[in-house]
Scaffold this motif. Structure first.
Motif, PDB file in Angstrom:
ATOM      1  N   VAL A 236       0.962  -1.242  -0.207  1.00  0.00           N
ATOM      2  CA  VAL A 236       0.018   0.004   0.082  1.00  0.00           C
ATOM      3  C   VAL A 236       0.889   1.414  -0.137  1.00  0.00           C
ATOM      4  O   VAL A 236       1.820   1.247   0.614  1.00  0.00           O
ATOM      5  CB  VAL A 236      -1.008  -0.066   1.185  1.00  0.00           C
ATOM      6  CG1 VAL A 236      -2.100   1.317   1.121  1.00  0.00           C
ATOM      7  CG2 VAL A 236      -1.638  -1.336   1.632  1.00  0.00           C
ATOM      8  N   VAL A 243      -4.523   6.989  -2.100  1.00  0.00           N
ATOM      9  CA  VAL A 243      -3.749   5.715  -1.821  1.00  0.00           C
ATOM     10  C   VAL A 243      -3.865   4.687  -3.032  1.00  0.00           C
ATOM     11  O   VAL A 243      -5.047   4.536  -3.575  1.00  0.00           O
ATOM     12  CB  VAL A 243      -4.179   5.276  -0.576  1.00  0.00           C
ATOM     13  CG1 VAL A 243      -3.943   3.687  -0.138  1.00  0.00           C
ATOM     14  CG2 VAL A 243      -4.347   5.961   0.574  1.00  0.00           C
ATOM     15  N   LEU A 245      -2.939   0.462  -4.310  1.00  0.00           N
ATOM     16  CA  LEU A 245      -2.772  -0.856  -3.593  1.00  0.00           C
ATOM     17  C   LEU A 245      -2.241  -1.741  -5.045  1.00  0.00           C
ATOM     18  O   LEU A 245      -2.674  -1.629  -5.947  1.00  0.00           O
ATOM     19  CB  LEU A 245      -3.890  -1.413  -3.057  1.00  0.00           C
ATOM     20  CG  LEU A 245      -3.840  -2.904  -2.801  1.00  0.00           C
ATOM     21  CD1 LEU A 245      -3.206  -3.379  -1.709  1.00  0.00           C
ATOM     22  CD2 LEU A 245      -5.353  -3.317  -2.312  1.00  0.00           C
ATOM     23  N   LEU A 273      -6.810  -1.695   6.435  1.00  0.00           N
ATOM     24  CA  LEU A 273      -6.158  -0.640   6.254  1.00  0.00           C
ATOM     25  C   LEU A 273      -6.990   0.339   6.795  1.00  0.00           C
ATOM     26  O   LEU A 273      -8.228   0.581   6.566  1.00  0.00           O
ATOM     27  CB  LEU A 273      -5.923  -0.205   4.685  1.00  0.00           C
ATOM     28  CG  LEU A 273      -5.129   1.010   4.412  1.00  0.00           C
ATOM     29  CD1 LEU A 273      -3.942   1.151   4.680  1.00  0.00           C
ATOM     30  CD2 LEU A 273      -5.395   1.221   2.876  1.00  0.00           C
ATOM     31  N   LEU A 287      -8.272  -5.403   3.257  1.00  0.00           N
ATOM     32  CA  LEU A 287      -7.390  -5.748   2.045  1.00  0.00           C
ATOM     33  C   LEU A 287      -7.491  -7.252   1.316  1.00  0.00           C
ATOM     34  O   LEU A 287      -8.102  -8.075   2.245  1.00  0.00           O
ATOM     35  CB  LEU A 287      -6.030  -5.720   2.451  1.00  0.00           C
ATOM     36  CG  LEU A 287      -5.598  -4.198   3.062  1.00  0.00           C
ATOM     37  CD1 LEU A 287      -3.864  -3.989   3.224  1.00  0.00           C
ATOM     38  CD2 LEU A 287      -5.990  -3.222   1.611  1.00  0.00           C
TER      39      LEU A 287
END
Length: 287
Positions: A236, A243, A245, A273, A287
């Motif tokens: 991440v 953000v 991933l 997260l 996640l």
């Protein structure tokens, strides 16, 4: 004239036990796992006073908070506090790192904005500067090796690159970076020894040979302000206030938050997260 409410920025976030801790300009706040029911942990210590806080570390009932001049320390989950002052002039503590198997009386490192690294061997009660070989004293990130108890390796992200210590922070030397001087804002170490570095201007880098060579995992136009390693090869990265991933060790990325993220953290299991949003809320993502 319409009044505009000024929202308080969250400088850093930490998930520990059943709580989330948010370091803010007013001080250290504790929230439940859902991200609400905020409580100011300094209120009983400094009633009605703001104490800007940039960094947090926690293990059980021990809380350490980076403040201007040193570290605030609590042994009872934030009920009572003592300020542990560093040497004058008072440094601004920007980041904290605990020994991975920290038991309460272990090693803690504190990075400061212009005064280098300070080290405690008694759980944050006393501190001393450990800057031999550290020629850049602007510290933005600290990371301890997962095998720290065996190898003593510590890495510091600075305004001009990464420094490594092989003896717990007592002696440092700089690693060669691809573009020379690079401001490294975030760091992480994997269980297999890979180093991940989030840079201000050169994206997210990885080295699998102790810093001898680097590969670019994520090329960005913004700064990689934070990054974290999740489970099964997931990474991440916070780029500016968004953000991203990757679930494949950085081969491909997708956006999970487009904007308005102040900072982020993973829970201990590395499966959830938490994002501190600009409106003061905490967003939780599986996640």
């Amino acid at each position: 004239m319409m009044s505009v409410e000024t929202l308080e920025r969250t400088n850093s976030l930490l998930a520990s036990g059943d709580f989330i801790y948010a370091a803010r300009q007013s001080g250290l706040h504790r929230l439940n796992a859902g991200g609400d029911n905020s409580r100011s942990l300094y209120e009983s210590w400094l009633p009605g006073q703001d104490l800007p806080t940039l960094a947090i570390a926690a293990r059980g009932d021990l809380l350490l908070a980076g403040i201007n001049g040193g570290v605030a320390r609590s042994e009872d989950g934030g009920v009572s506090w003592k300020a542990r002052q560093f040497r004058a002039p008072a440094p601004l503590v920007t980041c904290l790192a605990l020994l991975p198997d920290f038991g309460g009386d272990g090693v803690v490192l504190a990075g400061t904005f212009e005064d280098g690294v300070f080290r405690s061997t008694d759980g944050g009660r006393t501190w001393r500067a450990v800057n031999h070989g550290l020629f850049d004293h602007s510290i933005y990130a600290l990371a301890l090796s997962p095998q720290f108890a065996v190898d003593g390796h510590v890495y510091a992200g600075t305004g001009s690159g990464i420094y490594r210590s092989e003896n717990g922070g007592r002696l440092w030397w700089d690693l060669r970076m691809p573009a020379g001087d690079e401001t490294v804002l975030s760091l992480a170490l994997s269980e297999n020894g890979a180093i991940y570095a989030g840079c201000e201007a050169h994206g997210l880098l990885r080295s699998v040979d102790a810093g001898e060579s680097w590969a670019t995992l994520l090329q960005t136009d913004g700064a990689v302000n934070a990054m974290a390693l999740a489970r099964e090869g997931a990474i991440v990265a916070q780029v500016d206030d968004g953000v991203l991933l990757a679930r494949d060790e950085g081969a491909s990325w997708r956006e999970v938050a487009a904007e308005n993220v102040d900072c982020m953290t993973l829970d201990k299991s590395c499966e959830t997260l938490f994002l501190a949003m600009a409106d003061g809320s905490i967003k939780r993502l599986a996640l």
